[in-house]
Motif scaffolding. Structure first.
Motif, short mmCIF file in Angstrom:
data_model
loop_
_atom_site.label_atom_id
_atom_site.label_comp_id
_atom_site.label_asym_id
_atom_site.label_seq_id
_atom_site.Cartn_x
_atom_site.Cartn_y
_atom_site.Cartn_z
N HIS A 67 4.99 -5.10 8.21
CA HIS A 67 6.09 -4.28 7.67
C HIS A 67 6.53 -4.74 6.29
CE1 HIS A 67 6.75 -1.79 11.22
NE2 HIS A 67 6.48 -2.85 11.94
N ALA A 68 6.34 -6.00 5.96
CA ALA A 68 6.74 -6.46 4.63
C ALA A 68 5.92 -5.75 3.55
CB ALA A 68 6.57 -7.97 4.52
N ILE A 69 4.62 -5.67 3.74
CA ILE A 69 3.76 -4.95 2.79
C ILE A 69 4.06 -3.46 2.86
CG2 ILE A 69 1.38 -4.38 2.18
CD1 ILE A 69 2.21 -7.22 1.48
N GLY A 70 4.35 -2.95 4.07
CA GLY A 70 4.73 -1.54 4.20
C GLY A 70 5.96 -1.20 3.39
N ASP A 71 6.97 -2.10 3.42
CA ASP A 71 8.18 -1.87 2.62
C ASP A 71 7.86 -1.87 1.13
OD1 ASP A 71 9.63 -1.71 4.93
OD2 ASP A 71 10.51 -3.71 4.79
N ARG A 72 7.00 -2.79 0.71
CA ARG A 72 6.60 -2.84 -0.70
C ARG A 72 5.90 -1.54 -1.10
NH1 ARG A 72 5.47 -8.01 -2.58
NH2 ARG A 72 4.89 -6.99 -4.55
N LEU A 86 16.44 0.45 1.03
CA LEU A 86 15.15 -0.12 0.64
C LEU A 86 14.76 0.23 -0.79
CD1 LEU A 86 12.60 -1.68 1.44
CD2 LEU A 86 11.66 0.47 2.34
N THR A 87 14.93 1.48 -1.17
CA THR A 87 14.43 1.94 -2.47
C THR A 87 15.52 2.13 -3.52
OG1 THR A 87 14.64 4.28 -1.82
CG2 THR A 87 12.55 3.17 -1.31
N ILE A 117 6.37 1.40 0.21
CA ILE A 117 7.38 2.45 0.11
C ILE A 117 8.09 2.36 -1.25
CG2 ILE A 117 9.65 3.16 0.98
CD1 ILE A 117 7.44 4.16 2.73
N ARG A 118 8.45 1.15 -1.68
CA ARG A 118 9.13 1.00 -2.97
C ARG A 118 8.24 1.42 -4.14
NH1 ARG A 118 11.59 -3.66 -0.47
NH2 ARG A 118 9.94 -5.01 -1.26
N GLU A 119 6.95 1.04 -4.06
CA GLU A 119 6.02 1.43 -5.13
C GLU A 119 5.85 2.95 -5.17
OE1 GLU A 119 4.58 -0.34 -7.47
OE2 GLU A 119 5.51 -2.20 -6.80
N SER A 120 5.76 3.56 -4.00
CA SER A 120 5.63 5.02 -3.93
C SER A 120 6.86 5.70 -4.51
CB SER A 120 5.40 5.48 -2.48
OG SER A 120 4.23 4.91 -1.94
N ARG A 137 -5.15 8.13 -5.64
CA ARG A 137 -5.66 6.89 -6.21
C ARG A 137 -4.94 5.70 -5.58
NH1 ARG A 137 -4.54 9.76 -10.99
NH2 ARG A 137 -3.09 8.13 -11.68
N PRO A 138 -5.51 4.51 -5.66
CA PRO A 138 -4.88 3.34 -5.02
C PRO A 138 -3.50 3.03 -5.58
CG PRO A 138 -7.17 2.87 -5.60
CD PRO A 138 -6.83 4.18 -6.24
N VAL A 139 -2.63 2.55 -4.70
CA VAL A 139 -1.32 2.04 -5.07
C VAL A 139 -1.38 0.52 -4.96
CG1 VAL A 139 1.13 1.97 -4.46
CG2 VAL A 139 -0.14 4.12 -4.30
#
Length: 514
Positions: A124-129, A82-83, A131-134, A182-184
């Motif tokens: 889960h699609a937004i959840g995966d995004r 994923l990342t 995770i990648r942003e984090s 802070r917001p992601v």
């Protein structure tokens, strides 16, 4: 096969090379024998030579292609899909390489506090995004100073080696906690994820495995979560002793529920005008066979963490409804934990209990705390809508102790507001606290909520909350919690203050049903 499984020959590269070597040896022996026979018989060896050349060319191509594919598989085995970060396997491999040196090693285990809610709310699609942003944030903050790994789900690890590794890694982790508060941004959404971090170190003189260091980081991370989340915590051996005590307490709780060791007591609520009992609140007691007192403030958090709070909470509801059926016209209050409210099955289970016990839903009041709303307001709102559909009312408990604002009161429209004891006590001593209490009561009145003052222990406090506009009083001034069998004798008549402990005696800690 034995050769392949022996020692270092287990690696994927050797699994390509060894069969090629064996086949080449067999072929070479065959060709040698053929040439020998040809020499004796006078046959030309050209055909055997040409065949040998073709065979060796094929073997070379096979080995090159096999090694290329093995290299690709090894990279995939060490990379998170994923990342693109190195994964758990890579962490163990890197640790083994670094552990051969004489440097200190430090590891941090990072868990995203709000990730589960992101998955539930947005999919889960937004959840995966997220995770990648984090992952990108962690890599940016760590730079070349530490390696970032994704272990799976919403768990990451950071590994740092060298002099002052522990101090430097802690600094990075504190920057991560500060940034994740802070917001992601994911598309147009601004997600609050937060991060709880556990840290563990390995001194050069220690012989710790990567698995043990990960375990220690995991233990420290859960200590961060229990301590309020969004923080860093270093592992301490004391944590293991505490976890063992919690594990034993969890086993005792399961046995206690199976052996019917829990009891309910009830504390009456008195009407400010008539001085009659109008409601009772159920409070749980654990009667241990060894006589050791353990309060709900200790065992309820353990039950919440283990999931035992769901069957325990249902037992409280069922027992309280059965006990209160005989108290005609008296409202029954039962505390509900945040874990219960997050359980999507809870409203259905509540409906079954009301049907099973025959208890009038309009006489039941569920008390929830501000924490239930802050952790997941969307799920809380959905559950409360179903619960109200049965005719059950909802009270906001312990108002004035934490997060809840007047915005929560407007959003959830509770039927009752319960002013926490600490605010009642402070209002008697401080003008600012008194103004806060008065404004809370005014807002509740404007929203057509009734108001109960909790923890009232003196006549002065009682007169103050009556003058402020409270509807009900709960506290030691009138009643301590008592067994169900003692409630009936106090109903239907005005009550007088109890001759309780002398002024200045500290009250006992108030306990909850769930």
């Amino acid at each position: 096969m034995a050769l392949l499984e022996h020692g270092g020959l287990r690696s994927p590269r050797m699994m390509v090379l060894v069969p090629a070597i064996i086949l080449t040896t067999i072929f070479a022996a065959t060709v040698t024998a053929s040439i020998t026979i040809a020499d004796r018989t006078g046959a030309a060896p050209q055909a055997a030579a040409a065949g040998s050349a073709c065979f060796f060319a094929a073997i070379v191509l096979l080995v090159r292609q096999g090694l290329r594919q093995v290299g690709r598989l090894e990279r995939l085995n060490l990379t998170d899909a994923l990342t693109g970060l190195p994964n758990r396997n890579a962490l163990h491999q890197d640790f083994r390489a670094l552990a051969r040196g004489e440097d200190e090693l430090a590891l941090a285990l990072v868990d995203l506090d709000g990730f589960m809610l992101v998955n539930e709310h947005y999919g889960h699609a937004i959840g995966d995004r997220a995770i990648r942003e984090s992952a990108a944030i962690f890599v940016t903050l760590c730079g070349e100073e530490a390696t970032v790994y994704r272990l799976g789900g919403d768990e990451f690890a950071l590994l740092k080696s060298g002099p002052l590794a522990a101090t430097l890694l802690e600094g990075m982790c504190r920057r991560i906690v500060e940034r994740m508060a802070r917001p992601v941004k994911v598309d147009e959404r601004r997600l609050i994820l937060g991060a709880s971090i556990g840290l563990a170190r390995r001194a050069p003189s220690e012989h710790l495995s990567s698995s043990e260091l990960l375990r220690r980081g995991d233990v420290a991370m859960y200590s961060s979560k229990r301590g309020g989340k969004a923080r860093c915590t270093w592992y301490s051996p004391e944590f293991d002793r505490s976890r063992e005590a919690i594990r034993e307490l969890d086993e005792d709780l399961r046995r206690a529920l199976a052996c019917d060791e829990f009891r309910l007591h009830y504390q009456p609520l008195v009407d400010c005008e008539t001085r009659r009992i109008v409601a009772v609140e159920s409070l749980i007691r654990w009667e241990r066979p060894d006589g050791k007192p353990i309060g709900p403030n200790v065992f309820i958090p353990v039950a919440e963490e283990s999931g035992l709070i769901n069957p325990l909470g249902l037992w409280v509801l069922r027992r309280a409804c059965l006990d209160a059926r005989a108290w005609e016209g008296i409202k029954l209050s039962v505390n509900i934990s945040a874990a219960q409210l997050r359980n999507p099955e809870f409203p259905i289970q509540l409906g079954h209990i009301l049907e099973e016990t025959g208890f009038d839903a309009e006489r039941l009041e569920l008390e929830i705390t501000e924490t239930c709303l802050v952790l997941d307001p969307a799920i809380a709102e959905r559950s409360l809508a179903v619960i109200r559909g049965f005719g059950v009312s909802v009270a906001l408990d312990d108002f004035g102790t934490g997060y809840a604002s007047f915005g929560f009161l407007r959003q959830f429209r509770f039927e009752k507001l319960k002013i926490d004891r600490s605010l009642v006590v402070q209002a008697g001593e401080d003008a600012g606290s008194r103004a806060m209490m008065l404004s809370s009561i005014t807002v509740a009145r404007a929203m057509q909520m009734s108001v109960t003052a909790e923890g009232v222990e003196t006549e002065e406090q009682a007169e103050m909350v009556r003058a402020a506009g409270c509807d009900q009083i709960q506290g030691w001034l009138y009643f301590k919690a008592m067994p169900a069998a003692e409630i009936a004798q106090h109903l239907g008549r005005p009550v007088s203050p109890l001759a309780v402990a002398p002024p200045g005696t500290p009250p006992s800690r108030r306990v909850r049903a769930a």
